[in-house]
Each structure stands twice: as structure tokens, then as C-alpha cells.
Design a protein around this motif. Structure first.
Motif: not given
Length: 382
Positions: A10-11, A272, A320, A353
Motif C-alpha cells: 500500500l505504497d 480506500r 506503507v 496508505f
């Protein structure tokens, strides 16, 4: 998408994996299609045609023409070419530049370089929501202002600036408007001409193409001096043999983005929101920045009282970012978040995130579970 070591990634604002379709388009130019596009033989001319097609694909995504696209190694180089180029070529009008305190370091450091060479730079502040105050911009604009540079989408918070309004105000004093659109390209529809953008920068590795490739849009009629000398490539701006495989990849990535931008946005924002809604159930959490004027893939959350560095370090299977700038042994809070009014402690407690098109619902549920359990078992510092 299955990542090695079962990492929940999630980066995406840091970098994206290469889309398999992009890789497929690129590979032949690493193997059999290896000719130099500047060569005059048939083989070279064939590669040159492929380069032209890729240039058109990039141009089409942002409503430009192929002659307005310059290939670079990425946004950082594009930003340097543009800022230094405008400063040099438009200095007769003035030496005043306006930017924002929350810009990427590529912009801020280049502006600092120009300040040391006699240029005056105004750094606009941002409000608590991360947006600039248009009234402050109006008051800062002068007859000797030559450029206003404002990031389209902030890389840490996802906040979207009112680009069209900014461009309009900029043009009223005869200045050029430039935007670092690195985090916007491929995620939201952009028509540079309609919005009023004069110069735009983008990077391939933020939109499922390889690292080391990017592009600079320079509106027709704007003159910039050569940044690299030695052959006159890229409209005389950037000499050097072209990175053919990566250019082909960037073109294909732009083509895919143009076709799938809406469906990707709808799916990613759903993921999201699920992630954000669940994490905000944790006591003393809040979202940093505007939730109304925000890109669909980012959620920057403060876990008040916790050290984000410690939390991230314990997330062995989750990737993250905390947005902090680390230089040698010195760790500083995010200058973006402190500019928005957060305390150092709250900035240190914040995690970004950033999602992408290969994330899944199962991945989101797993990350929520990992973060929630980690918070329960971690020491609160404040």
C-alpha cells in the motif's frame, strides 16, 4: 497481485509495479528491437517510428501534441529542466517565482538553488486542509512574476489543488503556470490546454511503467534553453541517446491509463474508503488533509500518540509510508504535515496508505487487521 514474500503493498505513491502489459510492450525493445532511433538506416527509422507513437500516447493522455512532449529520466529531471529553464529564459521580465511550502523536494531544492543565484521565491502557505489560499496567491502575484509552480496532487496527503483557478490567476499577470502532476497522471483526467497548464511534469514509475523514465510537457510557444548539450535530441532540450525500452513502456502505460482511468478510480476509491472507515474506528485517529479535494487512492491517517516509525517497523508484511524525511541519523517530521498545522508529535504519528490497481479486498481486510492489532499491543507515547 501476488508480491514476493506475501507483502501487502500500500505504497503506490512511492512507486508502482510494472503492469504486465507494459512489460510485454517493453521487452522487444530490450531484445530484437535494439537499434538507435537516431540512426538513418531502416532499422533505426523503425525504432524512431515506435518512439513517435509512444510520444503521441503520452500526449493524448494529457491533451497535448506530440511536439510538446520531452522525454526525461523522471519528474525530478523534468522539474529541474523547467524551473531552471524558465528562470534563465524569462529573466528579462523578472526574477520572481511563486511556489508552495508543501511541494516535492525536487521543486523546493531547485527553488533554493535559484534563490542562491539571485531569484526571489515566494513560498505560499497551506491551510489546515492542505489547500492554498487563492487570496494569498493573488496578493503574491506581481508584474515581475515569471512562474507559478503548484503541485497538482500532494504526494503525502493526496490533496488536489484548484489548478484551473491558479492557472487563470497566474496568466492575468503574464506569468507561466507549471505543475508537478506526478501523482495525478493516470489517476484523474487532465487536459493541459483546457486547464491552462503551460508546463507539466510526470514520472513513469508512478503509473505502472519502469523507473528512470518520465516526461515534460512544454506548451507550444514556450522557449526553454538546452539543459543537456550534445546532439540536439528532444527539441534541443535534452541531448543523449533515448531510453527506447522505457519510452515504449511509458507510452503503453499512458495508453492503458487513458482506457481504464475511470474503472480503476471507482474500484480503488472503494478499497480506500473501506480501509479508511475501518481504521478510523481506532480511537484518536483522524485523516490529514481535505477529504473533499483529494485523490481517490490516498489516505493519510494520524494514529495520535503512536510513533509511525515503530508501527511501520513492526508491520513485517505491510508496505506503507510515514512521509518523514530521513537524512543520515536525523529523523524529521513530515514538512508537508507540519505546514498544515500538525504538531511534530502528530506528524510523527501519521501513516500514508496509498493504493493502486493491483490491490484486493482481501488485502485491505488483512491490513486493517494487522494495523488494528498492532495498535492494541503497542505503547502509546502521548
Amino acid at each position: 497481485m501476488n508480491y514476493k514474500h506475501n507483502i501487502s503493498y500500500l505504497d503506490y505513491n512511492a512507486t508502482t509495479p510494472i503492469d504486465p502489459r507494459v512489460l510485454d510492450a517493453m521487452l522487444p525493445f530490450l531484445k530484437e528491437n535494439f537499434a538507435n532511433p537516431s540512426s538513418t538506416h531502416h532499422f533505426g527509422k523503425t525504432i524512431n517510428e515506435a518512439i513517435k507513437s509512444a510520444r503521441t500516447q503520452v500526449a493524448d493522455l494529457i491533451g497535448a501534441t506530440d511536439k510538446e512532449i520531452i522525454f526525461t529520466s523522471g519528474s525530478t529531471e523534468a522539474i529541474n529542466i523547467a524551473l531552471k529553464g524558465v528562470a534563465e529564459n524569462y529573466s528579462e521580465k523578472g526574477k520572481h517565482i511563486i511556489t508552495v511550502s508543501t511541494e516535492h523536494k525536487a521543486v523546493l531544492d531547485t527553488c533554493n538553488y535559484l534563490e542562491n543565484r539571485g531569484y526571489e521565491v515566494t513560498y505560499l502557505s497551506v491551510q489546515k486542509n492542505g489547500l492554498i489560499d487563492l487570496e494569498e496567491l493573488k496578493k503574491s502575484l506581481r508584474s515581475d512574476t515569471i512562474l507559478v509552480c503548484v503541485m497538482f496532487v500532494n504526494n503525502e496527503t493526496g490533496v488536489i489543488q484548484p489548478i484551473q483557478e491558479i492557472a487563470l490567476l497566474t496568466h492575468e499577470v503574464g506569468a507561466l503556470f507549471m505543475t508537478d502532476a506526478t501523482q495525478a497522471i493516470g489517476k484523474i483526467d487532465i487536459n493541459a490546454g483546457k486547464i491552462g497548464i503551460d508546463i507539466l511534469c510526470l514520472s513513469g514509475h508512478k503509473m505502472y511503467a519502469p523507473k528512470g523514465i518520465g516526461a515534460l510537457y512544454v506548451k507550444k510557444g514556450i522557449k526553454l534553453p538546452a539543459y543537456t548539450h550534445g546532439g540536439g535530441h528532444e527539441n534541443g532540450l535534452r541531448s543523449g541517446t533515448l531510453n527506447v525500452p522505457s519510452i515504449i513502456a511509458l507510452g503503453r502505460a499512458c495508453e492503458i491509463a487513458e482506457q481504464e482511468i475511470q474503472q480503476d478510480a471507482e474500484r480503488i476509491v472503494s478499497l480506500r474508503n473501506e480501509l479508511e472507515n475501518e481504521l478510523l474506528k481506532i480511537p484518536d485517529t483522524f485523516v490529514n488533509g481535505s477529504t473533499e479535494n483529494r485523490i481517490h487512492n490516498v489516505s493519510n491517517i494520524c494514529f495520535k500518540g503512536f510513533d509511525a516509525n515503530v508501527l511501520i517497523g513492526r508491520m513485517k508484511n505491510v508496505a506503507v509510508s510515514n512521509g518523514s524525511a530521513c537524512t543520515s541519523a536525523i529523523v524529521e517530521p513530515s514538512y508537508v504535515l507540519t505546514a498544515m498545522g500538525l504538531s511534530d508529535d502528530d506528524a510523527f504519528a501519521s501513516i500514508r496508505f496509498s493504493l493502486g490497481k493491483f490491490n484486493t479486498k482481501e488485502e485491505i481486510k488483512l491490513v486493517v487487521k494487522i494495523v488494528s492489532e498492532l495498535i492494541k499491543t503497542s505503547f502509546r507515547y502521548a
